[in-house]
Design an enzyme around this catalytic site. Sequence first.
Site, PDB file in Angstrom:
ATOM      1  N   PHE A 150     -31.507  25.112   6.213  1.00 55.22           N
ATOM      2  CA  PHE A 150     -32.295  24.033   7.070  1.00 55.22           C
ATOM      3  C   PHE A 150     -33.666  25.252   7.287  1.00 55.22           C
ATOM      4  CE2 PHE A 150     -33.690  21.986  10.527  1.00 55.22           C
ATOM      5  CZ  PHE A 150     -33.407  20.082   9.540  1.00 55.22           C
ATOM      6  N   ASP A 235     -36.160  33.500   8.615  1.00 55.95           N
ATOM      7  CA  ASP A 235     -35.839  32.223   9.474  1.00 55.95           C
ATOM      8  C   ASP A 235     -35.889  32.338  10.326  1.00 55.95           C
ATOM      9  OD1 ASP A 235     -36.915  30.079  10.980  1.00 55.95           O
ATOM     10  OD2 ASP A 235     -36.204  28.640   8.611  1.00 55.95           O
ATOM     11  N   LYS A 264     -37.212  27.804  18.927  1.00 53.42           N
ATOM     12  CA  LYS A 264     -36.213  27.261  20.042  1.00 53.42           C
ATOM     13  C   LYS A 264     -36.032  27.751  21.592  1.00 53.42           C
ATOM     14  CE  LYS A 264     -33.164  25.596  16.214  1.00 53.42           C
ATOM     15  NZ  LYS A 264     -32.816  24.165  16.643  1.00 53.42           N
TER      16      LYS A 264
HETATM   17  C1  LIG Z   1     -33.614  28.409  10.932  1.00 56.63           C
HETATM   18  C2  LIG Z   1     -34.332  26.975  11.341  1.00 56.63           C
HETATM   19  N1  LIG Z   1     -35.673  26.699  11.020  1.00 56.63           N
HETATM   20  C3  LIG Z   1     -35.986  25.528  11.234  1.00 56.63           C
HETATM   21  C4  LIG Z   1     -35.628  24.788  12.132  1.00 56.63           C
HETATM   22  C5  LIG Z   1     -36.950  23.613  12.712  1.00 56.63           C
HETATM   23  O1  LIG Z   1     -36.996  23.713  13.809  1.00 56.63           O
HETATM   24  P1  LIG Z   1     -37.927  22.537  14.382  1.00 56.63           P
HETATM   25  O2  LIG Z   1     -36.525  21.386  14.850  1.00 56.63           O
HETATM   26  O3  LIG Z   1     -39.128  22.832  16.003  1.00 56.63           O
HETATM   27  O4  LIG Z   1     -38.673  22.251  13.672  1.00 56.63           O
HETATM   28  C6  LIG Z   1     -34.739  25.097  12.596  1.00 56.63           C
HETATM   29  C7  LIG Z   1     -33.898  23.734  13.214  1.00 56.63           C
HETATM   30  O5  LIG Z   1     -32.973  23.369  13.869  1.00 56.63           O
HETATM   31  C8  LIG Z   1     -33.366  25.786  12.422  1.00 56.63           C
HETATM   32  O6  LIG Z   1     -32.599  25.598  12.687  1.00 56.63           O
END
Ligand SMILES: Cc1ncc(COP(=O)(O)O)c(C=O)c1O
Length: 460
Positions: A150, A235, A264
């Site tokens: 994700f 990520d 986050k």
């Molecule tokens: C690992 C990871 N990358 C990217 C995202 C996307 O972040 P955002 O919701 O701030 O766009 C998330 C969101 O949960 C995430 O857990």
Amino acid sequence: MGYDIADLFAQHERERFAMHSRHLNEQMVRVLKAVGYDIGFCRGEGQYLYDREGTRYLDLLSGFGVFAIGRNHPTLREVLKSVLDSELPNLVQMDVSTLAGILAERLLAHVPYLDKVFFANSGSEAVEAAIKFARAATGRPGIIYCEHAFHGLSYGALSLNGDDLFRNGFEPLLPGCVRIPFNDLVGLETALHSRTVAAFIVEPIQGKGVNMPVSDYLKSAADLCRRHGTLFVADEVQTGLGRTGRFLAVEHWNVEPDMVLLAKTLSGGHVPVAAVLARKRIFDKVFDRMERAVVHGSTFGSNDLAMAAGIATLDVLASERLIENAERAGEHLLQSLAAMIPRYEFLREVRGRGLMIGIEFGPPRSLKLKASWHALETSREGLFCQLITMPLFKDHKILSQVASHTSHTIKLLPALVISEGDCESVVNAFNSVIADSERVPGAIWSLGKTLVGHAMHASA
Ligand SMILES: Cc1ncc(COP(=O)(O)O)c(C=O)c1O
């Protein structure tokens, strides 16, 4: 001016579900009602939420990980107010931001092998930037991602989503994206072989399911990428900034990615912000001459409130030793929850690192329990976990979530300020609810029948 947002909230908060059904996402309201989460919270402080009557709930979601330093932290509030009171120039655009310089320097001090920072407004935007930067830096089109990954829901990030529920109905997605199983080095090497791959983008610990890398996976994956001229991108939007008991989760496995994505926690929960930390040579390819100085960016990127939130959050993480607390409290939770496995048939595995924990359930051995499990799971896969999260919420005032749809794993992602007492409450509550779930017939299985009814109604 006499305009008080707290008054406005108080006047309308009882209408929130009706307003959302009318004007926003009606299905979300149905979900909340179905699982009994429709009580309407009125205040947040630290790791706790409070309902209308002032009843306290321990929040194990922390806004999907954004409130690592806890809700409404006094330092963060003070810093944000001081930004507004300082009349800073902010977003001049034909200037560069001083606060962005300070935050970039402080972030890079934790990741000394990287040299540059690009600020964005959300995790997804950081992923979009990483895809573009990787293509520009390598001149290659391909991006490799993992099953169950994700990375967000904008088009580039969605193209790297390892779950078809999110993708279906939105195709066609970005071309050149290749899905491989997580923890599969042979699959990775095969995918890299063409030498057309710009980047492998991976979560060190997968958020959907709390899937752990096997011990040498990330290190070997990074080595393979380097040998094939592919950038290794971590990520760390969810795992980064202390969540796993280290500043970055990759530190557990001694990996040095070419790019690291953060979001986050960096926001302190209050002002959206994300960061792409990268090697200089990548930036030199993207921003390679003056006329390309603005070739990638975003109007609100590096705004003063966001930068100040990042600076304050780093300060609180250090001054309150929250990364150490994440490691200590996480270890305590992991061990105490895992110690229950021999006692309960439904409990399969407890895994994670620091304060990112997955509690996995599975079909029991005994015939009586097996029949109940199957009745529930045939109506909708993953429903069993609701039998645990719903009583945790209603009877123990603990807010938790299922790790992904159809999943048998409950995920804990609490604020890093969680106390020893909170951890004890979590362990006792799980103990009590899981014990109840093994009593058939019993209150939990009456709830199960109601859920089956909802599931049939929802799919009708
Ligand atoms: C690992 C990871 N990358 C990217 C995202 C996307 O972040 P955002 O919701 O701030 O766009 C998330 C969101 O949960 C995430 O857990």
